[in-house]
Design an enzyme around this catalytic site. Structure first.
Site, PDB file in Angstrom:
ATOM      1  N   LEU A 135       1.113  -1.197  -0.012  1.00 54.16           N
ATOM      2  CA  LEU A 135       0.180  -0.055  -0.012  1.00 54.16           C
ATOM      3  C   LEU A 135       0.911   1.200   0.090  1.00 54.16           C
ATOM      4  CD1 LEU A 135      -2.688  -1.097   2.548  1.00 54.16           C
ATOM      5  CD2 LEU A 135      -2.796  -1.081   0.018  1.00 54.16           C
ATOM      6  N   PRO A 136       1.306   1.612  -1.292  1.00 50.90           N
ATOM      7  CA  PRO A 136       2.250   2.782  -1.587  1.00 50.90           C
ATOM      8  C   PRO A 136       2.073   4.287  -0.881  1.00 50.90           C
ATOM      9  CG  PRO A 136       0.974   2.608  -3.329  1.00 50.90           C
ATOM     10  CD  PRO A 136       0.368   1.757  -2.450  1.00 50.90           C
ATOM     11  N   CYS A 137       2.200   3.980   0.624  1.00 50.34           N
ATOM     12  CA  CYS A 137       2.332   5.433   1.288  1.00 50.34           C
ATOM     13  C   CYS A 137       3.313   6.275   0.868  1.00 50.34           C
ATOM     14  CB  CYS A 137       1.939   5.149   2.786  1.00 50.34           C
ATOM     15  SG  CYS A 137       3.204   4.254   3.553  1.00 50.34           S
ATOM     16  N   HIS A 138       4.296   5.634   0.459  1.00 46.51           N
ATOM     17  CA  HIS A 138       5.429   6.545   0.060  1.00 46.51           C
ATOM     18  C   HIS A 138       5.230   7.452  -1.203  1.00 46.51           C
ATOM     19  CE1 HIS A 138       5.918   2.926  -2.740  1.00 46.51           C
ATOM     20  NE2 HIS A 138       6.468   3.630  -3.488  1.00 46.51           N
ATOM     21  N   ARG A 139       4.050   7.330  -1.858  1.00 54.40           N
ATOM     22  CA  ARG A 139       3.780   8.043  -3.082  1.00 54.40           C
ATOM     23  C   ARG A 139       2.818   9.463  -2.495  1.00 54.40           C
ATOM     24  NH1 ARG A 139       1.541   3.048  -6.677  1.00 54.40           N
ATOM     25  NH2 ARG A 139       3.805   2.224  -6.970  1.00 54.40           N
TER      26      ARG A 139
END
Length: 153
Positions: free
Chosen positions: A87-91
């Site tokens: 779940l790409p929270c780095h985005r």
């Protein structure tokens, strides 16, 4: 712990949470790791991350607008993400293009992930999108990671 590689990082799943760059002894493919993680059990507001494609980012404000919370609450939500990278929270970045923090390993790991995904131009985000809900969570995860959504024959 079950581990797999994603670009510049390793992700490890201990049956509950994903960890970035853990000490790993048991390696598998990223596809198998994705299938082992109960992503559908995550906070539904985190699933909006799957609509932010590789090569793009969203802002805390746009994310807040999409899920109906304040930008500060988005920060807390991202920090509570049990499945970083998948779940790409780095985005999620600041409105001014600053990267902000990353509980999955710090800002340098966040920068490395965004560079790997082609989301940075001259150190700043290239493309900003507004997140939205997704219908098929598993397919969205596979697409987000650049993996095939079809079964091998």
């Amino acid at each position: 712990m079950l581990c797999a590689s994603y670009g510049p990082v390793a992700v490890g799943f201990d049956g509950e949470r994903l960890y970035v760059n853990p000490r790993c002894t048991s390696w598998t493919t990223l596809e198998r790791l994705v299938n082992a993680v109960p992503i559908e059990k995550a906070d539904k507001r985190l699933l909006y991350l799957l609509s932010v494609p590789r090569g793009a980012v969203t802002t805390y404000s746009l994310y807040a607008e999409a899920v109906g919370v304040s930008p500060r609450q988005v920060g807390r939500l991202m920090a509570s993400n049990p499945y970083p990278v998948l779940l790409p929270c780095h985005r999620v970045v600041y409105n001014n293009g600053g990267l902000g923090g990353y509980s999955g390993g710090g800002v340098e790991v966040k920068r490395a992930l965004l560079e790997y995904e082609g989301a940075l131009c001259g150190g700043k985000p290239c493309r900003i999108v507004k997140p939205h809900d997704v219908d098929d969570v598993v397919s969205a995860v596979m697409k987000s990671l650049g993996l095939s959504t079809t079964s091998p024959t």
